[in-house]
Design a protein around this motif. Structure first.
Motif, PDB file in Angstrom:
ATOM      1  N   VAL A  22       2.352   5.671   3.583  1.00  0.00           N
ATOM      2  CA  VAL A  22       3.374   4.678   3.909  1.00  0.00           C
ATOM      3  C   VAL A  22       3.838   4.841   5.351  1.00  0.00           C
ATOM      4  N   ASP A  23       4.001   6.079   5.816  1.00  0.00           N
ATOM      5  CA  ASP A  23       4.429   6.303   7.199  1.00  0.00           C
ATOM      6  C   ASP A  23       3.435   5.691   8.182  1.00  0.00           C
ATOM      7  N   ALA A  24       2.144   5.839   7.896  1.00  0.00           N
ATOM      8  CA  ALA A  24       1.131   5.277   8.787  1.00  0.00           C
ATOM      9  C   ALA A  24       1.207   3.747   8.800  1.00  0.00           C
ATOM     10  N   ALA A  25       1.418   3.167   7.629  1.00  0.00           N
ATOM     11  CA  ALA A  25       1.519   1.712   7.546  1.00  0.00           C
ATOM     12  C   ALA A  25       2.782   1.203   8.252  1.00  0.00           C
ATOM     13  N   LEU A  26       3.888   1.931   8.123  1.00  0.00           N
ATOM     14  CA  LEU A  26       5.124   1.527   8.797  1.00  0.00           C
ATOM     15  C   LEU A  26       4.982   1.629  10.308  1.00  0.00           C
ATOM     16  N   ALA A  27       4.289   2.656  10.768  1.00  0.00           N
ATOM     17  CA  ALA A  27       4.068   2.792  12.211  1.00  0.00           C
ATOM     18  C   ALA A  27       3.233   1.625  12.728  1.00  0.00           C
ATOM     19  N   GLU A  28       2.242   1.215  11.952  1.00  0.00           N
ATOM     20  CA  GLU A  28       1.410   0.071  12.344  1.00  0.00           C
ATOM     21  C   GLU A  28       2.227  -1.223  12.368  1.00  0.00           C
ATOM     22  N   ALA A  29       3.222  -1.303  11.484  1.00  0.00           N
ATOM     23  CA  ALA A  29       4.079  -2.496  11.443  1.00  0.00           C
ATOM     24  C   ALA A  29       5.053  -2.547  12.602  1.00  0.00           C
ATOM     25  N   GLY A  30       5.225  -1.439  13.290  1.00  0.00           N
ATOM     26  CA  GLY A  30       6.141  -1.406  14.419  1.00  0.00           C
ATOM     27  C   GLY A  30       7.525  -0.911  14.072  1.00  0.00           C
ATOM     28  N   GLY A  31       7.695  -0.363  12.866  1.00  0.00           N
ATOM     29  CA  GLY A  31       8.989   0.179  12.461  1.00  0.00           C
ATOM     30  C   GLY A  31       9.892  -0.870  11.864  1.00  0.00           C
ATOM     31  N   GLY A  32      10.971  -0.427  11.322  1.00  0.00           N
ATOM     32  CA  GLY A  32      11.942  -1.296  10.676  1.00  0.00           C
ATOM     33  C   GLY A  32      12.620  -0.567   9.530  1.00  0.00           C
ATOM     34  N   VAL A  33      13.460  -1.267   8.811  1.00  0.00           N
ATOM     35  CA  VAL A  33      14.198  -0.678   7.696  1.00  0.00           C
ATOM     36  C   VAL A  33      13.565  -1.149   6.395  1.00  0.00           C
ATOM     37  N   VAL A  34      13.129  -0.202   5.583  1.00  0.00           N
ATOM     38  CA  VAL A  34      12.530  -0.545   4.296  1.00  0.00           C
ATOM     39  C   VAL A  34      13.644  -0.832   3.294  1.00  0.00           C
ATOM     40  N   ARG A  35      13.712  -2.074   2.859  1.00  0.00           N
ATOM     41  CA  ARG A  35      14.726  -2.471   1.894  1.00  0.00           C
ATOM     42  C   ARG A  35      14.250  -2.327   0.459  1.00  0.00           C
ATOM     43  N   THR A  36      12.960  -2.558   0.250  1.00  0.00           N
ATOM     44  CA  THR A  36      12.445  -2.590  -1.110  1.00  0.00           C
ATOM     45  C   THR A  36      11.057  -1.960  -1.162  1.00  0.00           C
ATOM     46  N   VAL A  37      10.819  -1.162  -2.196  1.00  0.00           N
ATOM     47  CA  VAL A  37       9.483  -0.700  -2.556  1.00  0.00           C
ATOM     48  C   VAL A  37       9.157  -1.347  -3.889  1.00  0.00           C
ATOM     49  N   ILE A  38       7.995  -1.962  -3.981  1.00  0.00           N
ATOM     50  CA  ILE A  38       7.635  -2.686  -5.197  1.00  0.00           C
ATOM     51  C   ILE A  38       6.257  -2.263  -5.659  1.00  0.00           C
ATOM     52  N   THR A  39       6.112  -2.113  -6.978  1.00  0.00           N
ATOM     53  CA  THR A  39       4.843  -1.706  -7.569  1.00  0.00           C
ATOM     54  C   THR A  39       4.658  -2.428  -8.898  1.00  0.00           C
ATOM     55  N   VAL A  40       3.551  -2.181  -9.550  1.00  0.00           N
ATOM     56  CA  VAL A  40       3.260  -2.822 -10.814  1.00  0.00           C
ATOM     57  C   VAL A  40       4.041  -2.136 -11.936  1.00  0.00           C
ATOM     58  N   GLU A  41       4.417  -2.910 -12.944  1.00  0.00           N
ATOM     59  CA  GLU A  41       5.135  -2.347 -14.084  1.00  0.00           C
ATOM     60  C   GLU A  41       4.353  -1.201 -14.709  1.00  0.00           C
ATOM     61  N   GLY A  42       5.085  -0.132 -15.053  1.00  0.00           N
ATOM     62  CA  GLY A  42       4.470   1.036 -15.646  1.00  0.00           C
ATOM     63  C   GLY A  42       4.337   2.203 -14.692  1.00  0.00           C
ATOM     64  N   ARG A  43       4.410   1.928 -13.380  1.00  0.00           N
ATOM     65  CA  ARG A  43       4.283   3.010 -12.390  1.00  0.00           C
ATOM     66  C   ARG A  43       5.641   3.444 -11.830  1.00  0.00           C
ATOM     67  N   GLU A  44       6.727   2.772 -12.255  1.00  0.00           N
ATOM     68  CA  GLU A  44       8.038   3.070 -11.665  1.00  0.00           C
ATOM     69  C   GLU A  44       8.561   4.452 -12.032  1.00  0.00           C
ATOM     70  N   THR A  45       7.979   5.088 -13.057  1.00  0.00           N
ATOM     71  CA  THR A  45       8.457   6.409 -13.471  1.00  0.00           C
ATOM     72  C   THR A  45       7.692   7.546 -12.808  1.00  0.00           C
ATOM     73  N   GLU A  46       6.717   7.218 -11.981  1.00  0.00           N
ATOM     74  CA  GLU A  46       5.938   8.262 -11.315  1.00  0.00           C
ATOM     75  C   GLU A  46       6.849   9.092 -10.400  1.00  0.00           C
ATOM     76  N   PRO A  47       6.902  10.416 -10.556  1.00  0.00           N
ATOM     77  CA  PRO A  47       7.788  11.253  -9.740  1.00  0.00           C
ATOM     78  C   PRO A  47       7.555  11.103  -8.241  1.00  0.00           C
ATOM     79  N   GLY A  48       6.293  11.010  -7.839  1.00  0.00           N
ATOM     80  CA  GLY A  48       5.996  10.873  -6.411  1.00  0.00           C
ATOM     81  C   GLY A  48       6.558   9.580  -5.840  1.00  0.00           C
ATOM     82  N   LEU A  49       6.442   8.505  -6.619  1.00  0.00           N
ATOM     83  CA  LEU A  49       6.962   7.219  -6.158  1.00  0.00           C
ATOM     84  C   LEU A  49       8.486   7.241  -6.114  1.00  0.00           C
ATOM     85  N   GLN A  50       9.112   7.813  -7.130  1.00  0.00           N
ATOM     86  CA  GLN A  50      10.573   7.873  -7.141  1.00  0.00           C
ATOM     87  C   GLN A  50      11.094   8.673  -5.945  1.00  0.00           C
ATOM     88  N   ARG A  51      10.409   9.767  -5.601  1.00  0.00           N
ATOM     89  CA  ARG A  51      10.838  10.567  -4.449  1.00  0.00           C
ATOM     90  C   ARG A  51      10.640   9.784  -3.155  1.00  0.00           C
TER      91      ARG A  51
END
Length: 454
Positions: A22-51
């Motif tokens: 994600v850091d690499a993708a944000l750097a390519e975007a030129g920076g900004g404030v991430v307001r929302t992270v969105i994923t497919v239903e069923g993956r929202e409980t993944e510890p890595g994603l929650q962190r």
């Protein structure tokens, strides 16, 4: 720049892998404030994603595979579709929020991500948005069905905090909340309300009084808590931002705080009833309010057996809501999406006879003093000068005959919604405006199934 990050990931993907991707993708975007992270239903409980979401200080949303597969994405994947039932997760998730795709799909061994720019601040996810609209729709002015159950301190605190978050002119927060549990004090307030109830009943025509007798107007002694909401008009001193042009904004602010309290109470399962059957100064004397403090609202608060599907006044036939289309004007007053008169004429073709039996005589023009001794008389004044305040006189300064017709329709409908079943129109003034208002009264009466003569 407000950003949204779409993430697709396998079960067990580590936080470090996600963060680096994600850091690499944000750097390519030129920076900004991430307001929302969105994923497919069923993956929202993944510890890595929650962190990851916590580290970005963002909100987490999910979308169904069904919704995602309808998005047209630049890099679909047959393999992803086989695994998740959608050809894309990261890119489709970004597009689903309405964002502009800045960085298309980027991959790591176990995850994908994409970044989009939000054109405007995002709203709530559909499920959360629906809850907001639900509490607005299900708020009730409750006077019956309170149960003998105390209000927990933490619940009451949350409700009062919500009220205290209300917007106010110049952030003056002119309100205070006086919590009243003492039964002796509440009996005194109750006596004032009953006296005003009796006075109002005596002012009604016989048929309207009979309908009123079945309505409960307060629950002062039925709830464990009464709340008096007050206003200090001078709070904030001389230079309150925004108050100088319209001092009424101070009282508006206190009323908004009551609405906040009401909605928060509904969400907590508490019923609220606003009592208005007393003279504020008399209640202020009972409560020993300081002279500079004004009473805005007196609320009865407590747990209830249930929340009715519709407001009591609607269920009993005492009143009904005005159509939204009549309340919305485009660019200038009177320019609506549909004609009030046409709506009334069309409704009149299939109107069901009104259930109300009250008779009202609408007098268009003339000297109000000649008619107001009669309880069934309502005088409509069309002139440009506001008449002396009197609930028996309606001031409707129509500017054109068309506007006069619309006003007549609205007056007739308002009366029908207040239980009127027979309308007698007497036109005293001779003018196009008076004729237009009478025409509107007739159309409105017929639309509501009200008997009309005149």
């Amino acid at each position: 720049m407000n950003l949204v990050v779409g993430v697709g990931l396998r079960s067990g993907t580590s936080y470090r892998e996600l963060r680096d991707l994600v850091d690499a993708a944000l750097a390519e975007a030129g920076g900004g404030v991430v307001r929302t992270v969105i994923t497919v239903e069923g993956r929202e409980t993944e510890p890595g994603l929650q962190r990851l979401v916590a580290s970005l200080h963002a909100g987490l949303r999910t979308a169904s595979a069904e919704d995602l597969k309808h998005q047209t994405v630049p890099t679909p994947s047959d393999r992803v579709e086989h695994l998740t039932s959608t050809p894309s997760v990261a890119e489709a998730a970004v597009l689903l929020t309405g964002a502009e795709l800045l960085v298309p799909k980027r991959k790591s061994p176990n995850a994908t991500t994409a970044v989009g720019r939000l054109r405007a601040a995002p709203g709530y996810p559909p499920t959360e948005r629906d809850v907001v609209h639900r509490v607005l729709a299900e708020r009730r002015d409750v006077r019956r069905g309170f149960v003998n159950q105390p209000i927990a301190d933490d619940v009451l605190t949350r409700v009062l905090e919500s009220a205290h978050r209300a917007p106010s002119v110049g952030l003056s927060q002119p309100w205070d909340f006086l919590l009243i549990r003492d039964i002796a004090t509440r009996r005194k307030v109750h006596d004032l309300a009953i006296a005003q109830r009796d006075a109002f009943a005596a002012s009604l025509p016989d048929d309207r009084r009979q309908a009123f007798d079945g309505l409960k107007i307060e629950a002062i002694l039925d709830t464990p808590l009464n709340i008096a909401v007050t206003c200090d008009p001078g709070r904030g001193g001389r230079h309150v931002l925004g108050r100088h042009a319209d001092p009424r904004t101070t009282w508006f602010s206190a009323a908004i705080a009551i609405q906040n309290l009401w909605l928060a109470a509904r969400a907590e399962g508490l019923g609220v009833g606003w009592v208005s059957f007393f003279e504020p100064g008399e209640v202020a004397a009972v409560l020993d309010l300081p002279a500079h403090i004004e009473l805005v609202g007196y609320l009865c608060v407590g747990h209830v057996e249930e929340f009715a599907a519709a407001p009591e006044l609607v269920r009993t036939g005492w009143a009904a809501r005005r159509p939204l289309a009549w309340a919305v004007h485009h660019e200038q007053w009177g320019r609506r999406s549909s004609s009030i008169e046409d709506d009334a004429v069309n409704a009149g073709k299939n109107a069901v006879r009104a259930v109300g039996w009250q008779r009202v005589r609408v007098v268009v023009g003339g000297d109000p003093s000649e008619y107001l001794e009669e309880l069934d008389a309502l005088v409509v004044q069309l002139g440009p000068d506001r008449p002396a305040a009197d609930f028996g006189v309606l001031w409707r300064p129509a500017r054109t005959p068309v506007e006069a017709v619309e006003l007549g329709v609205e007056v007739a409908r308002d009366l029908a919604m207040q239980g009127v079943g027979q309308l007698v129109v007497q036109v005293v003034e001779e003018s196009e405006l008076a004729d237009g208002l009478a025409r509107g009264l007739r159309a409105g009466a017929l639309a509501c199934g009200v008997d009309w003569s005149g």
